[in-house]
Design an enzyme around this catalytic site. Structure first.
Site, PDB file in Angstrom:
ATOM      1  N   ARG A  60      40.301  40.520  40.081  1.00 38.59           N
ATOM      2  CA  ARG A  60      41.166  40.283  38.316  1.00 38.59           C
ATOM      3  C   ARG A  60      40.940  41.013  37.482  1.00 38.59           C
ATOM      4  O   ARG A  60      41.482  41.440  36.459  1.00 38.59           O
ATOM      5  CB  ARG A  60      41.390  38.737  38.234  1.00 38.59           C
ATOM      6  CG  ARG A  60      42.103  38.520  40.066  1.00 38.59           C
ATOM      7  CD  ARG A  60      42.553  36.795  39.202  1.00 38.59           C
ATOM      8  NE  ARG A  60      41.456  35.468  39.558  1.00 38.59           N
ATOM      9  CZ  ARG A  60      39.959  35.238  40.277  1.00 38.59           C
ATOM     10  NH1 ARG A  60      41.309  35.544  41.458  1.00 38.59           N
ATOM     11  NH2 ARG A  60      39.750  34.467  40.378  1.00 38.59           N
ATOM     12  N   GLU A  97      26.725  29.960  45.431  1.00 40.03           N
ATOM     13  CA  GLU A  97      25.969  28.612  45.082  1.00 40.03           C
ATOM     14  C   GLU A  97      25.417  28.577  47.123  1.00 40.03           C
ATOM     15  O   GLU A  97      24.364  28.267  47.253  1.00 40.03           O
ATOM     16  CB  GLU A  97      27.382  27.566  45.768  1.00 40.03           C
ATOM     17  CG  GLU A  97      26.955  25.956  45.138  1.00 40.03           C
ATOM     18  CD  GLU A  97      27.594  25.222  45.253  1.00 40.03           C
ATOM     19  OE1 GLU A  97      29.763  25.718  45.029  1.00 40.03           O
ATOM     20  OE2 GLU A  97      27.746  23.816  45.241  1.00 40.03           O
TER      21      GLU A  97
END
Ligand code: AMP
Length: 175
Positions: A60, A97
């Site tokens: 993006r 994560e």
């Protein structure tokens, strides 16, 4: 008069996994006025920095980085996920994560001493943008600033970018 950009961002709860409030920018992109306003606001802020290259972060960051590059009369450089770029690359890894991911740019995309702006749609934990900034510096570029449409203030991603000027157009204070 400037448009309030916040109203064009849609939050999708629990996407792509439970607990994430995903900031959907497609609702902004489909309207020409706020899309143009994003580019105008970035350009107004970073004008005068003598920016020579804009690095857009996959994917993006490409959407805002490319038109901003034209507006600032700078070149555009994509920072891509591994193994997408065809010529010689430099690579930086960053923590997710669970596990790690990496970004690459072409080794000849930035010349030593060039002023480089890093652009992405959203600053969350800051790992992606910090890795991209390290890529720029690996090639001898100077990070003139980082620009984000949205910053999730509650994640304090800025702490990983404290050496740089960070400018976000929309601040989200809480989850
Ligand atoms: P981070 O490295 O944690 O700062 O993550 C930033 C990258 O992940 C950006 O390229 C964003 O597009 C994407 N991202 C992270 N969190 C979100 C979110 N809540 N909504 C939309 N995109 C996100």
């Amino acid at each position: 008069m400037s448009i309030a950009l916040e109203q064009y961002i849609r939050t999708i709860q629990d996407f792509p996994k439970p607990g994430i409030g995903f900031k959907d920018i497609t609702t902004l992109l489909k309207e020409p006025q706020p899309f143009r306003e994003v580019i105008e606001q970035f350009a107004a802020h970073f004008a005068g920095r003598k920016v020579q290259k804009i690095v857009g972060i996959e994917s993006r960051g490409f959407i805002f980085g490319a038109p901003l590059a034209l507006k600032l009369n700078a070149g555009f450089v994509p920072a891509r996920k591994p193994k997408k770029l065809p010529a010689a690359t430099v690579r930086e890894e960053y923590q997710l994560e669970y596990g790690t991911d990496a970004l690459e740019i072409h080794a000849d995309a930035i010349q030593a001493g060039e002023n480089v702006l890093v652009i992405d749609d959203l600053l969350a934990t800051g790992g992606t943008a910090a890795a991209t900034s390290r890529l720029v510096e690996k090639l001898g570029g100077k990070v003139a600033g980082l620009g984000f449409l949205i910053e999730l203030d509650f994640l304090n991603g800025r702490r990983h970018l404290s050496r740089y000027e960070v400018h976000s157009l929309i601040h989200v204070a809480s989850e």
